[in-house]
Design an enzyme around this catalytic site. Structure first.
Site, PDB file in Angstrom:
ATOM      1  CE  LYS A  10     -58.691   6.640 -22.557  1.00  0.00           C
ATOM      2  NZ  LYS A  10     -59.408   7.480 -21.318  1.00  0.00           N
ATOM      3  NE  ARG A  15     -49.399   3.590 -20.983  1.00  0.00           N
ATOM      4  CZ  ARG A  15     -50.662   3.949 -20.197  1.00  0.00           C
ATOM      5  NH1 ARG A  15     -51.699   4.306 -21.013  1.00  0.00           N
ATOM      6  NH2 ARG A  15     -50.729   3.908 -18.994  1.00  0.00           N
ATOM      7  NE  ARG A 110     -60.018  11.822 -13.789  1.00  0.00           N
ATOM      8  CZ  ARG A 110     -60.189  10.964 -14.958  1.00  0.00           C
ATOM      9  NH1 ARG A 110     -60.599  11.139 -16.077  1.00  0.00           N
ATOM     10  NH2 ARG A 110     -59.431   9.689 -14.621  1.00  0.00           N
ATOM     11  CG  ASP A 297     -60.554   2.158 -17.191  1.00  0.00           C
ATOM     12  OD1 ASP A 297     -60.898   3.064 -16.331  1.00  0.00           O
ATOM     13  OD2 ASP A 297     -59.671   2.662 -17.971  1.00  0.00           O
ATOM     14  NE  ARG A 328     -65.475   5.835 -15.400  1.00  0.00           N
ATOM     15  CZ  ARG A 328     -64.341   5.752 -16.281  1.00  0.00           C
ATOM     16  NH1 ARG A 328     -63.583   4.677 -15.893  1.00  0.00           N
ATOM     17  NH2 ARG A 328     -64.184   6.507 -17.228  1.00  0.00           N
ATOM     18  NE  ARG A 369     -63.261   3.434 -19.682  1.00  0.00           N
ATOM     19  CZ  ARG A 369     -62.817   3.024 -20.893  1.00  0.00           C
ATOM     20  NH1 ARG A 369     -63.801   2.384 -21.949  1.00  0.00           N
ATOM     21  NH2 ARG A 369     -61.894   3.426 -21.387  1.00  0.00           N
TER      22      ARG A 369
END
Length: 413
Positions: A10, A15, A110, A297, A328, A369
Site C-alpha cells: 500500500k 507513493r 486523524r 504498523d 490501536r 489491521r
C-alpha cells in the site's frame, strides 16, 4: 513449507501514484495493490483530471508536471491517510486551481496539522472547513516558490514524505529540518522511490535538501506489502510451521520486513534471501521487550500472538499507534482483555502476559489491521469473530479467503 503470494505494498503504491502523476511522461505500475485505499487514491487522481488506466496487474498514469488538468475539483479521500495527506500536497504546487478535499468520518478524526501548517508556511492558500488541522479542507493553488521548513514528524512520517515528494515541484526546492521523526524506514522508501523517478534528495541527519526540477516517468514494479506479510510470518511462528514470502528479500524497501527480526528474537528461525523471506517455527515463542517505533504498523500483529509466548511481551515507543485508523494500542488491549488476557498499557507502551485466550467477538473499530492481526490468534483460539470483518477491504479485500486457504494449507502439513 507454505509459499504465500502477498499483494502489493500500500505504501509503495500510494507513493508511486503521486510520483507518476507528477512525472513527465507515462508511468506503468506493475502489480500495484488493488484495495479501497489505493482505488481511492486513483479515483482522486481521475477527479483531478489525471489520466489513469487500470488493468488487473498494471496501472498507467499520464503525468502532468504542471499540475492537475482540472482547475476546480472535489476529492473524497475515503479512509486513506496517504490519499488524504498526499493529494492536497500534490495539488498545492499547481499553477492555479481550487481543490476541495474531504474524507470518511474515521479519516476526519486523524490529524493533518503538522502538514497543513508546513504548506501554509510555504505560502499555500489552505483552509480547514471544519475542525482546525483536520479534513475537510480547501486548497487554492498558485504555485510554490519553495524554501526552508522546520517539521515535527513525530506523529506520522507521512507528513515528511508528502513534503519531500512536493519539493521537486516547487520553483526553488525545499530544505526540511525535522525535529521529531517516527516510522523512519518509511522515509527511506520515499527517498529510494524518488531516486527511481529521477530525483536525488540530499540528507544530513534529519535535514533533507530537495532540488527543484521535477520527475521523469518510468516503469515501476511494486513489491509485496511487508506489513501484510507480518500476519503470515507470525502465523508460522505461532503454529509450528514454515512460511516463505517471495518478493521480499534483502533489497526490500519496506522497514516492516524487520518484523521477522522480532520473531527471531522470540525464537523463530528466519532466513532472508535475495528475493524471499522464510520464517520457521522452533516450537517456542519467548517473551520479549521490543521497541517498535519504526515498525509500528506491525505492533498489533505482535500483540495478537503475545499471549501464546512463555513470558510477558512488552512493546514500547508506539505512541503514534494511538492516531492510526483507531487507537490501536487501546484496541489491542481491549480485545486481549476480552479474551481473558492480563494487559497493562501506558501512553506509548503495552505489556501483555501469557495466558489461555478464550474466543470472543473482536471489536475492530473499523481497523483492517486489528482484524488481520487477531485472525492470526484465531489459529490457536478457534471461534474468534469480528464485528466488522469487511474493513479489510482497505488494504486486502480478499484477506479472509486467502487466510482461510492458508490456514487449511497449514493444517494439512
Amino acid at each position: 513449507m507454505t509459499v504465500i503470494d502477498i499483494p502489493g505494498s500500500k505504501s509503495v503504491t500510494a507513493r508511486a501514484l503521486f510520483l507518476a502523476a507528477a512525472a513527465d511522461g507515462t508511468t506503468t505500475l506493475l502489480r500495484p495493490l488493488r484495495s479501497d485505499d489505493t482505488e481511492g487514491f486513483a479515483e482522486g487522481l481521475k477527479n483531478l483530471g489525471y489520466a489513469v488506466e487500470q488493468e488487473a496487474d498494471r496501472w498507467r498514469v499520464q503525468g502532468r508536471p504542471a499540475g492537475p488538468a482540472a482547475t476546480d475539483a472535489d476529492v473524497h479521500c475515503r479512509d486513506g491517510a496517504t490519499t488524504a495527506r498526499f493529494l492536497p500536497t500534490l495539488v498545492a504546487a499547481a499553477v492555479s486551481g481550487t481543490y476541495r478535499f474531504d474524507a470518511s468520518a474515521q479519516m476526519r478524526r486523524r490529524p493533518l496539522a503538522p502538514l497543513t501548517r508546513a504548506l501554509t508556511a510555504l505560502g499555500v492558500d489552505l483552509r480547514h472547513e471544519g475542525a482546525e488541522g483536520h479534513h475537510p479542507l480547501t486548497v487554492r493553488a498558485a504555485g510554490i516558490e519553495g524554501g526552508e521548513l522546520t517539521l515535527d514528524a513525530g506523529e506520522s512520517s507521512q507528513y515528511l514524505t508528502a513534503l519531500l515528494m512536493l519539493g521537486p515541484l516547487t520553483a526553488k526546492g525545499l530544505r526540511i529540518e525535522v525535529t521529531e521523526l517516527v516510522s523512519a524506514p518509511y522515509v527511506g522508501i520515499t527517498l529510494a522511490m524518488m531516486r527511481d523517478f529521477g530525483v536525488d534528495v540530499e540528507r544530513e541527519g534529519n535535514t533533507f535538501t530537495v532540488p527543484p526540477g521535477g520527475y521523469r516517468a518510468t516503469a515501476y514494479a511494486v513489491e509485496p506489502d511487508a506489513s501484510t506479510a507480518s500476519y503470515f510470518f507470525a502465523a508460522a511462528a505461532l503454529t509450528g510451521r514454515e512460511v516463505t514470502v517471495p518478493g521480499l528479500g534483502t533489497g526490500a524497501l519496506q522497514g516492516d520486513l524487520r518484523f521477522v527480526d522480532v520473531l527471531r528474537d522470540m525464537g523463530a528461525e528466519v532466513s532472508v534471501g535475495s528475493d524471499a523471506t522464510t520464517v520457521r517455527s522452533t516450537g517456542r515463542l519467548r517473551g520479549i521487550t521490543v521497541n517498535m517505533r519504526d515498525i509500528s504498523d506491525t505492533m498489533p500483529t505482535l500483540a495478537a500472538i503475545a499471549p501464546y509466548a512463555d513470558g510477558p511481551v512488552v512493546i514500547e515507543d508506539v505512541a503514534n499507534t494511538r492516531v492510526k485508523e483507531c487507537d490501536r494500542l487501546e484496541a489491542c488491549a481491549e480485545n486481549l482483555r476480552a479474551m481473558g488476557i492480563t494487559v497493562h498499557t501506558g501512553p506509548d507502551r503495552i505489556e501483555i502476559h501469557p495466558g489461555t485466550p478464550k474466543p470472543t467477538e473482536i471489536a475492530t473499530h473499523g481497523d483492517h489491521r486489528i482484524v488481520m492481526s487477531f485472525a492470526v490468534a484465531g489459529l490457536r483460539t478457534p471461534g474468534l469473530t469480528y464485528d466488522d470483518p469487511g474493513c479489510v477491504r482497505k488494504t486486502f479485500p480478499r484477506f479472509h479467503e486467502v487466510f482461510a486457504d492458508f490456514a487449511h494449507d497449514l493444517e494439512g502439513r
